[in-house]
Design an enzyme around this catalytic site. Structure first.
Site, PDB file in Angstrom:
ATOM      1  N   PRO A   1      46.138 117.744  44.446  1.00  0.00           N
ATOM      2  CA  PRO A   1      45.344 118.618  45.394  1.00  0.00           C
ATOM      3  C   PRO A   1      43.593 118.648  44.046  1.00  0.00           C
ATOM      4  O   PRO A   1      44.327 118.381  43.251  1.00  0.00           O
ATOM      5  CB  PRO A   1      45.869 120.040  44.991  1.00  0.00           C
ATOM      6  CG  PRO A   1      46.758 119.715  44.698  1.00  0.00           C
ATOM      7  CD  PRO A   1      47.245 118.792  44.193  1.00  0.00           C
ATOM      8  N   ASN A   2      42.797 118.880  44.580  1.00  0.00           N
ATOM      9  CA  ASN A   2      42.218 119.390  43.889  1.00  0.00           C
ATOM     10  C   ASN A   2      41.052 117.518  43.129  1.00  0.00           C
ATOM     11  O   ASN A   2      39.977 117.114  42.887  1.00  0.00           O
ATOM     12  CB  ASN A   2      41.482 120.009  43.226  1.00  0.00           C
ATOM     13  CG  ASN A   2      42.038 121.790  43.302  1.00  0.00           C
ATOM     14  OD1 ASN A   2      41.565 122.149  44.245  1.00  0.00           O
ATOM     15  ND2 ASN A   2      42.342 122.499  42.546  1.00  0.00           N
TER      16      ASN A   2
ATOM     17  N   ARG B   1      33.818 117.632  39.308  1.00  0.00           N
ATOM     18  CA  ARG B   1      35.197 118.886  39.012  1.00  0.00           C
ATOM     19  C   ARG B   1      35.341 118.398  37.325  1.00  0.00           C
ATOM     20  O   ARG B   1      35.455 117.527  36.418  1.00  0.00           O
ATOM     21  CB  ARG B   1      36.082 118.430  39.866  1.00  0.00           C
ATOM     22  CG  ARG B   1      37.855 119.302  39.353  1.00  0.00           C
ATOM     23  CD  ARG B   1      38.934 118.797  39.206  1.00  0.00           C
ATOM     24  NE  ARG B   1      40.088 119.408  38.720  1.00  0.00           N
ATOM     25  CZ  ARG B   1      41.809 119.698  38.781  1.00  0.00           C
ATOM     26  NH1 ARG B   1      41.839 118.445  39.498  1.00  0.00           N
ATOM     27  NH2 ARG B   1      42.320 120.015  38.237  1.00  0.00           N
TER      28      ARG B   1
ATOM     29  N   TYR C   1      37.630 115.557  32.964  1.00  0.00           N
ATOM     30  CA  TYR C   1      38.155 114.056  34.003  1.00  0.00           C
ATOM     31  C   TYR C   1      37.569 113.551  34.572  1.00  0.00           C
ATOM     32  O   TYR C   1      37.485 112.158  34.587  1.00  0.00           O
ATOM     33  CB  TYR C   1      38.686 114.853  34.958  1.00  0.00           C
ATOM     34  CG  TYR C   1      40.231 115.868  35.508  1.00  0.00           C
ATOM     35  CD1 TYR C   1      41.407 116.006  35.099  1.00  0.00           C
ATOM     36  CD2 TYR C   1      39.418 117.482  35.636  1.00  0.00           C
ATOM     37  CE1 TYR C   1      42.361 116.322  35.034  1.00  0.00           C
ATOM     38  CE2 TYR C   1      40.402 117.895  35.809  1.00  0.00           C
ATOM     39  CZ  TYR C   1      41.594 117.681  35.313  1.00  0.00           C
ATOM     40  OH  TYR C   1      42.690 119.057  35.492  1.00  0.00           O
TER      41      TYR C   1
ATOM     42  N   ASN D   1      49.624 111.363  41.433  1.00  0.00           N
ATOM     43  CA  ASN D   1      49.099 111.898  40.767  1.00  0.00           C
ATOM     44  C   ASN D   1      49.613 113.959  41.502  1.00  0.00           C
ATOM     45  O   ASN D   1      48.737 114.137  42.202  1.00  0.00           O
ATOM     46  CB  ASN D   1      47.857 112.133  39.858  1.00  0.00           C
ATOM     47  CG  ASN D   1      47.401 112.923  38.838  1.00  0.00           C
ATOM     48  OD1 ASN D   1      48.223 114.926  38.794  1.00  0.00           O
ATOM     49  ND2 ASN D   1      46.735 112.040  38.573  1.00  0.00           N
TER      50      ASN D   1
ATOM     51  N   ALA E   1      47.968 120.194  40.125  1.00  0.00           N
ATOM     52  CA  ALA E   1      48.634 121.802  40.025  1.00  0.00           C
ATOM     53  C   ALA E   1      50.250 121.601  40.489  1.00  0.00           C
ATOM     54  O   ALA E   1      51.330 122.658  39.598  1.00  0.00           O
ATOM     55  CB  ALA E   1      47.562 122.632  39.945  1.00  0.00           C
TER      56      ALA E   1
ATOM     57  N   GLU F   1      55.110 108.540  38.003  1.00  0.00           N
ATOM     58  CA  GLU F   1      53.682 109.756  37.713  1.00  0.00           C
ATOM     59  C   GLU F   1      52.677 110.212  36.680  1.00  0.00           C
ATOM     60  O   GLU F   1      52.902 108.647  35.479  1.00  0.00           O
ATOM     61  CB  GLU F   1      54.544 111.775  36.999  1.00  0.00           C
ATOM     62  CG  GLU F   1      53.601 112.353  36.939  1.00  0.00           C
ATOM     63  CD  GLU F   1      54.766 114.069  36.923  1.00  0.00           C
ATOM     64  OE1 GLU F   1      56.040 113.780  37.468  1.00  0.00           O
ATOM     65  OE2 GLU F   1      54.935 114.296  35.541  1.00  0.00           O
TER      66      GLU F   1
ATOM     67  N   HIS G   1      49.064 111.128  35.310  1.00  0.00           N
ATOM     68  CA  HIS G   1      47.797 112.220  34.493  1.00  0.00           C
ATOM     69  C   HIS G   1      46.920 111.947  33.914  1.00  0.00           C
ATOM     70  O   HIS G   1      46.935 111.131  33.067  1.00  0.00           O
ATOM     71  CB  HIS G   1      48.357 113.672  34.358  1.00  0.00           C
ATOM     72  CG  HIS G   1      49.725 114.086  34.943  1.00  0.00           C
ATOM     73  ND1 HIS G   1      48.863 115.237  35.250  1.00  0.00           N
ATOM     74  CD2 HIS G   1      50.591 114.048  34.539  1.00  0.00           C
ATOM     75  CE1 HIS G   1      50.693 115.542  36.198  1.00  0.00           C
ATOM     76  NE2 HIS G   1      51.555 114.843  35.458  1.00  0.00           N
TER      77      HIS G   1
ATOM     78  N   ARG H   1      47.013 120.815  26.734  1.00  0.00           N
ATOM     79  CA  ARG H   1      46.394 121.978  26.955  1.00  0.00           C
ATOM     80  C   ARG H   1      47.143 123.128  27.605  1.00  0.00           C
ATOM     81  O   ARG H   1      48.021 123.540  26.591  1.00  0.00           O
ATOM     82  CB  ARG H   1      45.735 121.351  28.602  1.00  0.00           C
ATOM     83  CG  ARG H   1      45.066 120.293  28.252  1.00  0.00           C
ATOM     84  CD  ARG H   1      44.452 118.867  29.870  1.00  0.00           C
ATOM     85  NE  ARG H   1      43.774 120.309  30.214  1.00  0.00           N
ATOM     86  CZ  ARG H   1      43.496 119.902  32.086  1.00  0.00           C
ATOM     87  NH1 ARG H   1      43.953 118.985  32.485  1.00  0.00           N
ATOM     88  NH2 ARG H   1      42.659 120.948  32.785  1.00  0.00           N
TER      89      ARG H   1
HETATM   90  C1  DQA Z   1      46.241 116.470  35.749  1.00  0.00           C
HETATM   91  C2  DQA Z   1      46.749 118.171  34.636  1.00  0.00           C
HETATM   92  C3  DQA Z   1      46.524 119.341  36.001  1.00  0.00           C
HETATM   93  O1  DQA Z   1      46.690 119.592  35.101  1.00  0.00           O
HETATM   94  C4  DQA Z   1      45.188 119.728  37.189  1.00  0.00           C
HETATM   95  O2  DQA Z   1      46.241 120.507  37.915  1.00  0.00           O
HETATM   96  C5  DQA Z   1      45.266 118.460  37.569  1.00  0.00           C
HETATM   97  C6  DQA Z   1      45.239 116.957  37.001  1.00  0.00           C
HETATM   98  C7  DQA Z   1      45.617 115.256  35.386  1.00  0.00           C
HETATM   99  O3  DQA Z   1      45.560 114.746  36.395  1.00  0.00           O
HETATM  100  O4  DQA Z   1      45.542 115.746  34.456  1.00  0.00           O
HETATM  101  O5  DQA Z   1      44.388 118.737  38.537  1.00  0.00           O
HETATM  102  O6  DQA Z   1      46.988 116.061  36.896  1.00  0.00           O
END
Ligand code: DQA
Length: 153
Positions: free
Chosen positions: A10-11, A18, A23, A74, A77, A98, A100, A107
């Site tokens: 998501p997102n 964003r 990011y 990835n 959240a 995984e 990120h 964070r």
């Molecule tokens: C994320 C880290 C997560 O905490 C966050 O909610 C994201 C992006 C990252 O790639 O740094 O949406 O997965």
């Protein structure tokens, strides 16, 4: 059978605009294009998908159990909240890496918990866009070696 299903949670479709201070300015399409280049360099046959929906992500991982040799994900959240996605990753019998982009450990405390990392082959965290590319390298190494199976929980 494809080699790797790459999953954007998501997102991540909003990358580029964003929170660029966290990011960066690359869009998801830019990242997908870099992954395509890296995959052909490695000789990997990949497929990529993005969803903002937890159920759709679960279904994608379930399908990958019979259509993909490895998954790179990835889950954004949902990493920190989703027991169903943790269970889906745990059921995948192959390399599962995984990634990120940000360093979650620098964070908020809620980001410092991953429900999926304990059932993953490994995790790559904090290298921005390169996290995805390093993650694909890791998957490639696992596919060439033992398939990550010895690390399965
Ligand atoms: C994320 C880290 C997560 O905490 C966050 O909610 C994201 C992006 C990252 O790639 O740094 O949406 O997965």
């Amino acid at each position: 059978m494809i080699d790797v299903l790459i999953i954007f949670g998501p997102n991540l479709n909003m990358l580029g605009t964003r929170e660029p201070q966290i990011y960066g300015s690359d869009t998801m399409v830019d990242i997908m294009s870099s992954l395509e280049t890296q995959a052909s360099r490695l000789g990997l046959n990949i497929s990529m998908m993005q969803s903002n929906d937890e159920g759709e992500l679960v279904i994608a991982i379930q399908k990958a159990c019979i259509t993909a040799r490895a998954i790179l994900f990835n889950l954004a959240a949902y990493t920190h909240t989703s027991v169903v996605l943790r269970d889906a990753v745990a059921m995948f019998d192959g390399p599962r890496v995984e990634v990120h982009m940000s360093n979650n450990y620098q964070r908020e405390s809620f980001r410092q918990i991953s429900l999926t990392a304990p059932v993953s082959s490994g995790a790559i965290i904090g290298f921005g866009v390169d996290s995805f590319l390093l993650g694909l390298d890791a998957v490639d190494r696992l596919l060439d070696g033992n398939g990550g199976k010895d690390q399965k929980s």
